[in-house]
Design an enzyme around this catalytic site. Structure first.
Site, PDB file in Angstrom:
ATOM      1  N   ASP A 109      31.150  54.682 153.389  1.00  0.00           N
ATOM      2  CA  ASP A 109      30.908  55.254 154.713  1.00  0.00           C
ATOM      3  C   ASP A 109      31.477  56.660 154.839  1.00  0.00           C
ATOM      4  O   ASP A 109      30.904  57.515 155.522  1.00  0.00           O
ATOM      5  CB  ASP A 109      31.551  54.364 155.795  1.00  0.00           C
ATOM      6  N   HIS A 151      35.933  58.586 165.492  1.00  0.00           N
ATOM      7  CA  HIS A 151      36.537  57.426 164.830  1.00  0.00           C
ATOM      8  C   HIS A 151      37.752  57.770 163.964  1.00  0.00           C
ATOM      9  O   HIS A 151      38.533  56.871 163.629  1.00  0.00           O
ATOM     10  CB  HIS A 151      35.510  56.729 163.932  1.00  0.00           C
ATOM     11  N   GLY A 159      34.186  55.543 159.928  1.00  0.00           N
ATOM     12  CA  GLY A 159      32.888  55.708 160.570  1.00  0.00           C
ATOM     13  C   GLY A 159      32.275  57.079 160.436  1.00  0.00           C
ATOM     14  O   GLY A 159      31.808  57.658 161.430  1.00  0.00           O
ATOM     15  N   ASP A 186      28.505  57.737 173.163  1.00  0.00           N
ATOM     16  CA  ASP A 186      28.042  57.290 171.851  1.00  0.00           C
ATOM     17  C   ASP A 186      27.851  55.775 171.907  1.00  0.00           C
ATOM     18  O   ASP A 186      28.514  55.084 172.680  1.00  0.00           O
ATOM     19  CB  ASP A 186      29.135  57.651 170.824  1.00  0.00           C
ATOM     20  N   ASP A 274      23.319  58.487 169.139  1.00  0.00           N
ATOM     21  CA  ASP A 274      22.888  57.202 168.583  1.00  0.00           C
ATOM     22  C   ASP A 274      22.697  56.141 169.654  1.00  0.00           C
ATOM     23  O   ASP A 274      22.293  55.016 169.359  1.00  0.00           O
ATOM     24  CB  ASP A 274      23.861  56.715 167.506  1.00  0.00           C
ATOM     25  N   TYR A 313      21.346  59.464 164.295  1.00  0.00           N
ATOM     26  CA  TYR A 313      20.883  59.316 162.915  1.00  0.00           C
ATOM     27  C   TYR A 313      19.369  59.355 162.767  1.00  0.00           C
ATOM     28  O   TYR A 313      18.870  59.244 161.669  1.00  0.00           O
ATOM     29  CB  TYR A 313      21.495  58.026 162.321  1.00  0.00           C
TER      30      TYR A 313
END
Length: 424
Positions: A109, A151, A159, A186, A274, A313
């Site tokens: 990630d 994050h 994240g 978010d 997102d 994304y």
């Protein structure tokens, strides 16, 4: 920086909001950073957003500033020295052993890629630079779409986030402002920012996010802060499929009450895209205009505001969203039909600025929304009053560690890292 391309479409003023002085931070090289093949985080989305702003002529309506890379010493205002040293030295050709990678949570990630440290310095430098513009009074609204990486923790990546530019920007705002409100739209819980300020009443955090079997797994409605920070963390847990109407049914009354009771001197709004319908990693059903309505509502309170990016994304929708929200910040309306520009092919076949919702099921019942709203508003009413402390010298990490050790017995049930937080 030359804005260019500003004459293709007319822009009309939005009648219900006054003009604001807006500044916008952009580094032309930011789109060149690459997390790796198949990774959903693509900094190229920032370049696409910028191209769309240029095509709509929005760059001509605000000051466009190139950020200065944030020095290592400033990154260490929040992050641990050894973690920043690791980020500075790590390259794909020269990565540490598996133990060190696990220690700093560097994994699939959060991979090591070429230019990683410069990337962190760039987006963090833009957020801190934006905070400085607000502090100086040169801007009423400051924008950094490359920021919002909420994050990252004091000593680890998380994240897709390495450096928590939001925490660093809030610390800069706290140098002259007594109270800062952080709002996160978010789809993921803003856990890194909440942890950093979990024990203070000078920063209030409000996160609207998908809750349940979903990354990062935090953000329960019962998580409200601790010690001096009790009731200064608000979490609004949502289920998949939430639409514009349901989202605003919670967002507007909660934010209105927060603004009334907490009375922040400045607002930081993380605009993770997102939460839009059709996001590659998301499961909400917000339109671009519904998402932007949150920006418009926050703008209506007329307090200094920092707008940041975050997740997002499906690249074409991220660019649509942040372009439209820049127009909202400026108080102008852009035409629905998108002007021609170098990335126009990404927006086929609609070629419009709005991303409409789908027909997915909204699993947020009116009863569940009513229950959440009642609980959150009740938590806000438990605030004593708006704190009115003057800025004080920040304690050292050693002093903070001693404080935490003294309080350990009281906090065994409290889920937070021993991060930096300002004195109350």
């Amino acid at each position: 920086m030359d804005a260019g391309g500003g004459n293709s479409l007319p822009l009309s003023s939005v009648g219900d909001v006054a003009k604001r002085r807006v500044c916008y931070f952009y580094e032309p090289e930011v789109g060149n950073y690459y997390y790796g093949q198949g990774h959903p985080m693509k900094p190229h989305r920032i370049r696409m957003t910028h191209a769309l702003l240029q095509a709509y002529g929005l760059l001509d309506r605000m000051r466009v500033l190139r950020p200065s890379p944030l020095p290592e010493c400033d990154l260490c205002r929040f992050h641990a020295d050894d973690y920043i040293t690791f980020l500075r030295s790590a390259t794909p050709d020269k990565v540490s052993d598996a133990h060190v990678l696990r220690r700093f949570n560097v994994c699939d990630d959060c991979p090591v890629f070429y230019g990683l440290f410069e990337f962190c310095q760039t987006y963090a430098g833009a957020s801190v630079g934006a905070a400085k513009e607000l502090n100086s009074g040169r801007a009423n609204i400051a924008i950094n779409w490359s920021g919002g990486l909420h994050h990252a923790k004091r000593s680890e990546a998380s994240g897709f986030c390495y450096v928590n530019d939001i925490v660093l920007a809030i610390l800069k705002l706290l140098e002259i402002h007594d109270r800062i409100l952080y709002v996160d739209i978010d789809i993921h819980h803003g856990d890194g920012v909440e942890e950093a300020f979990y024990l203070t009443d000078r920063v209030m955090t409000v996160s609207f996010h998908k809750f349940g079997d979903y990354f990062p797994g935090t953000g329960d409605i019962r998580d409200i802060g601790y010690d001096n920070g009790k009731h200064y963390s608000l979490n609004v847990p949502l289920d998949e499929g939430i639409d514009d109407e349901s989202y605003h049914y919670l967002f507007k009354p909660i934010i209105a009450k927060v603004m009334e009771v907490f009375k922040p001197a400045a607002v930081v709004l993380q605009c993770g895209a997102d939460s839009l319908s059709g996001d590659r990693l998301g499961c909400f059903n917000l339109s671009v205009k519904g998402h932007a309505e949150c920006v418009k509502y926050m703008r209506s309170f007329n307090v200094p505001m920092l707008l940041l990016g975050g997740g997002g994304y499906t690249l074409r929708n991220v660019a649509r969203c942040w372009c439209y929200e820049t127009a909202v910040a400026l108080g102008v309306e852009v035409e629905e039909n998108m002007p021609d520009h170098e990335y126009i092919g990404y927006f086929a076949p609609e070629f419009n600025v709005n991303a409409a919702p789908s027909n997915m099921e909204n699993k947020n019942s009116r009863k569940s929304l009513d229950d959440i709203r009642a609980k959150i508003l009740d938590n806000i009413l438990k605030l004593q009053h708006a704190p009115s402390v003057q800025f004080q010298e920040h304690p050292t990490y050693m002093e903070l560690d001693e404080e935490v050790e003294d309080m350990d017995d009281k906090k065994d049930d409290c889920n937070y890292d021993r991060d930096y937080w300002p004195e109350s």
